[in-house]
Motif scaffolding. Structure first.
Motif, PDB file in Angstrom:
ATOM      1  N   ASP A   1     -14.945   1.858  -8.627  1.00 48.02           N
ATOM      2  CA  ASP A   1     -13.522   2.399 -10.076  1.00 48.02           C
ATOM      3  C   ASP A   1     -14.366   3.842 -10.546  1.00 48.02           C
ATOM      4  O   ASP A   1     -13.932   4.376 -10.856  1.00 48.02           O
ATOM      5  N   SER A   2     -15.641   4.073  -9.348  1.00 47.51           N
ATOM      6  CA  SER A   2     -15.566   5.182  -8.841  1.00 47.51           C
ATOM      7  C   SER A   2     -16.013   5.505  -8.203  1.00 47.51           C
ATOM      8  O   SER A   2     -16.729   5.269  -7.409  1.00 47.51           O
ATOM      9  N   GLY A   3     -16.208   7.582  -7.911  1.00 52.60           N
ATOM     10  CA  GLY A   3     -16.980   7.727  -6.128  1.00 52.60           C
ATOM     11  C   GLY A   3     -16.582   9.292  -6.490  1.00 52.60           C
ATOM     12  O   GLY A   3     -16.059   9.935  -7.045  1.00 52.60           O
ATOM     13  N   ILE A   4     -17.996   9.506  -5.263  1.00 51.01           N
ATOM     14  CA  ILE A   4     -18.186  10.375  -5.102  1.00 51.01           C
ATOM     15  C   ILE A   4     -18.376  11.102  -3.652  1.00 51.01           C
ATOM     16  O   ILE A   4     -19.009   9.970  -2.386  1.00 51.01           O
TER      17      ILE A   4
ATOM     18  N   THR B   1      -5.088   7.915  -6.043  1.00 50.10           N
ATOM     19  CA  THR B   1      -5.034   6.072  -7.789  1.00 50.10           C
ATOM     20  C   THR B   1      -5.388   7.336  -8.207  1.00 50.10           C
ATOM     21  O   THR B   1      -4.027   7.668  -9.633  1.00 50.10           O
ATOM     22  N   SER B   2      -6.416   8.550  -8.402  1.00 47.98           N
ATOM     23  CA  SER B   2      -6.199   9.423  -9.407  1.00 47.98           C
ATOM     24  C   SER B   2      -5.689  11.000  -9.878  1.00 47.98           C
ATOM     25  O   SER B   2      -5.772  11.122 -10.103  1.00 47.98           O
ATOM     26  N   GLY B   3      -5.077  10.728  -8.110  1.00 49.78           N
ATOM     27  CA  GLY B   3      -4.473  12.810  -7.987  1.00 49.78           C
ATOM     28  C   GLY B   3      -5.574  13.680  -7.723  1.00 49.78           C
ATOM     29  O   GLY B   3      -4.952  14.816  -7.396  1.00 49.78           O
ATOM     30  N   ALA B   4      -6.949  12.983  -7.551  1.00 48.84           N
ATOM     31  CA  ALA B   4      -7.486  13.896  -7.308  1.00 48.84           C
ATOM     32  C   ALA B   4      -7.006  14.301  -5.343  1.00 48.84           C
ATOM     33  O   ALA B   4      -7.217  13.769  -4.818  1.00 48.84           O
ATOM     34  N   TYR B   5      -8.506  15.234  -4.954  1.00 52.77           N
ATOM     35  CA  TYR B   5      -8.422  15.116  -3.253  1.00 52.77           C
ATOM     36  C   TYR B   5      -6.926  15.968  -2.693  1.00 52.77           C
ATOM     37  O   TYR B   5      -6.645  14.736  -1.690  1.00 52.77           O
ATOM     38  N   ARG B   6      -6.321  16.336  -3.139  1.00 49.14           N
ATOM     39  CA  ARG B   6      -4.977  16.939  -1.961  1.00 49.14           C
ATOM     40  C   ARG B   6      -5.611  18.037  -1.002  1.00 49.14           C
ATOM     41  O   ARG B   6      -6.250  19.278  -1.567  1.00 49.14           O
ATOM     42  N   PRO B   7      -4.766  18.474   0.479  1.00 49.55           N
ATOM     43  CA  PRO B   7      -3.769  17.609   0.807  1.00 49.55           C
ATOM     44  C   PRO B   7      -4.402  16.180   1.134  1.00 49.55           C
ATOM     45  O   PRO B   7      -6.320  16.688   1.238  1.00 49.55           O
ATOM     46  N   TYR B   8      -3.998  15.129   1.484  1.00 51.85           N
ATOM     47  CA  TYR B   8      -4.951  13.845   1.546  1.00 51.85           C
ATOM     48  C   TYR B   8      -5.192  14.152   3.655  1.00 51.85           C
ATOM     49  O   TYR B   8      -6.262  13.421   4.040  1.00 51.85           O
TER      50      TYR B   8
ATOM     51  N   ALA C   1     -19.766   8.141   1.847  1.00 48.02           N
ATOM     52  CA  ALA C   1     -18.184   7.839   0.158  1.00 48.02           C
ATOM     53  C   ALA C   1     -19.210   7.408  -0.386  1.00 48.02           C
ATOM     54  O   ALA C   1     -19.828   6.249   0.356  1.00 48.02           O
ATOM     55  N   TRP C   2     -19.695   7.313  -0.912  1.00 49.38           N
ATOM     56  CA  TRP C   2     -20.947   6.623  -2.823  1.00 49.38           C
ATOM     57  C   TRP C   2     -19.370   5.732  -3.462  1.00 49.38           C
ATOM     58  O   TRP C   2     -19.114   6.530  -4.396  1.00 49.38           O
ATOM     59  N   GLY C   3     -19.397   4.487  -4.460  1.00 51.73           N
ATOM     60  CA  GLY C   3     -18.768   4.752  -5.441  1.00 51.73           C
ATOM     61  C   GLY C   3     -19.602   3.246  -6.331  1.00 51.73           C
ATOM     62  O   GLY C   3     -21.058   2.696  -5.231  1.00 51.73           O
ATOM     63  N   THR C   4     -18.745   2.729  -6.745  1.00 49.46           N
ATOM     64  CA  THR C   4     -19.493   2.025  -7.775  1.00 49.46           C
ATOM     65  C   THR C   4     -18.885   0.714  -8.150  1.00 49.46           C
ATOM     66  O   THR C   4     -17.627   0.885  -8.053  1.00 49.46           O
ATOM     67  N   GLY C   5     -19.284  -0.734  -8.706  1.00 48.28           N
ATOM     68  CA  GLY C   5     -18.700  -1.750  -7.992  1.00 48.28           C
ATOM     69  C   GLY C   5     -19.466  -2.648  -7.248  1.00 48.28           C
ATOM     70  O   GLY C   5     -19.746  -2.333  -6.482  1.00 48.28           O
ATOM     71  N   PRO C   6     -18.556  -3.982  -7.751  1.00 51.09           N
ATOM     72  CA  PRO C   6     -19.194  -5.104  -6.986  1.00 51.09           C
ATOM     73  C   PRO C   6     -18.567  -5.458  -5.177  1.00 51.09           C
ATOM     74  O   PRO C   6     -17.653  -4.047  -5.599  1.00 51.09           O
TER      75      PRO C   6
ATOM     76  N   VAL D   1     -14.780  11.386  -8.828  1.00 47.96           N
ATOM     77  CA  VAL D   1     -12.879  10.309  -9.101  1.00 47.96           C
ATOM     78  C   VAL D   1     -13.665   9.162  -9.839  1.00 47.96           C
ATOM     79  O   VAL D   1     -14.259   8.936  -9.615  1.00 47.96           O
ATOM     80  N   GLY D   2     -12.393   8.583 -10.586  1.00 46.93           N
ATOM     81  CA  GLY D   2     -12.669   7.095 -10.950  1.00 46.93           C
ATOM     82  C   GLY D   2     -12.968   8.179 -12.865  1.00 46.93           C
ATOM     83  O   GLY D   2     -13.264   8.669 -12.591  1.00 46.93           O
ATOM     84  N   ASN D   3     -14.432   5.930 -12.764  1.00 48.43           N
ATOM     85  CA  ASN D   3     -14.723   6.092 -14.249  1.00 48.43           C
ATOM     86  C   ASN D   3     -15.579   7.035 -14.769  1.00 48.43           C
ATOM     87  O   ASN D   3     -16.739   7.133 -13.769  1.00 48.43           O
ATOM     88  N   ILE D   4     -15.702   8.583 -15.127  1.00 44.57           N
ATOM     89  CA  ILE D   4     -16.498   9.359 -15.952  1.00 44.57           C
ATOM     90  C   ILE D   4     -17.423   8.945 -16.050  1.00 44.57           C
ATOM     91  O   ILE D   4     -19.310   8.881 -15.827  1.00 44.57           O
ATOM     92  N   GLU D   5     -17.874   7.398 -17.224  1.00 46.62           N
ATOM     93  CA  GLU D   5     -19.002   6.907 -17.730  1.00 46.62           C
ATOM     94  C   GLU D   5     -19.929   6.519 -16.333  1.00 46.62           C
ATOM     95  O   GLU D   5     -22.018   6.410 -16.305  1.00 46.62           O
TER      96      GLU D   5
END
Length: 209
Positions: free
Chosen positions: A56-59, A26-33, A45-50, A92-96
């Motif tokens: 909504d963000s990940g690394i 969705t963010s257009g990052a990390y190519r090729p898939y 994989a780590w991310g934020t959100g319920p 990727v995702g919400n930089i905040e």
């Protein structure tokens, strides 16, 4: 009487490969898939959100000895063999939410490999000024700018210890910044002034670890 509302920090958690893949796509990052899938097979994989919702963000927290493009480029840059350790891929995702992602992933890396230097890669783009303070606060220093896994330049950061900044240069002064980084200097702090953002730089002899 006016009350101050406290905003709770986001939940940071391990997320599934499918969620991270969709977030990266969705963010257009990390190519090729296909490379993303190889990374997800060996990294965390780590991310934020319920829980139960799309993050909504990940690394990604990746082993430095992984058989993937970024890891190979980092090993080549540092003259390393199949060295143990970890690195963080571009967020990727919400930089905040980047400070919270860094806090949790740095802690996870240190639990798995105490005392090992942790590296990170992030895009050298227009959002770098927003991301850099988050990395500095998490204990990273900007050590190099290289086209690691393609033609676009990437900012390479590493953890360590260093003395206080000795000189300050403008982040927009790409020529002087590149010359100092090539000579082994590192950026360890950023502060805003009327003319823009300045990077606090330390020489190689002021960097330990």
């Amino acid at each position: 009487m006016q009350t101050t509302q406290t905003i709770a920090p986001p939940t940071v958690r391990r997320i599934g490969a499918e969620d991270f893949f969709l977030l990266a796509r969705t963010s257009g990052a990390y190519r090729p898939y296909w490379e993303v899938m190889r990374m997800l097979a060996v990294g965390q994989a780590w991310g934020t959100g319920p829980i139960g919702e799309m993050p909504d963000s990940g690394i990604l927290l990746m082993p430095l000895d992984a058989d993937i493009t970024w890891a190979a480029a980092l090993r080549e840059l540092e003259g390393l063999k199949r060295e143990k350790g970890f690195f963080l891929t571009p967020p990727v995702g919400n930089i905040e939410h980047l400070p919270f992602l860094l806090e949790q992933t740095v802690a996870a890396a240190r639990r798995r490999s105490p005392g090992t230097q942790l590296q990170a890669v992030t895009a050298f783009d227009f959002q770098l000024e927003e991301r850099l303070p988050c990395y500095f606060d998490a204990g990273f220093a900007l050590r190099a700018v290289r086209p690691l896994a393609g033609l676009a330049p990437e900012a390479l950061l590493m953890t360590g210890e260093w003395e206080a900044p000795q000189i300050w240069i403008s982040l927009s002064d790409a020529t002087n910044l590149s010359m100092l980084l090539v000579r082994g200097w590192a950026a360890v702090e950023m502060r805003g002034v009327e003319s823009g953002n300045l990077l606090g730089m330390v020489p190689p002899q002021a960097i330990h670890g």
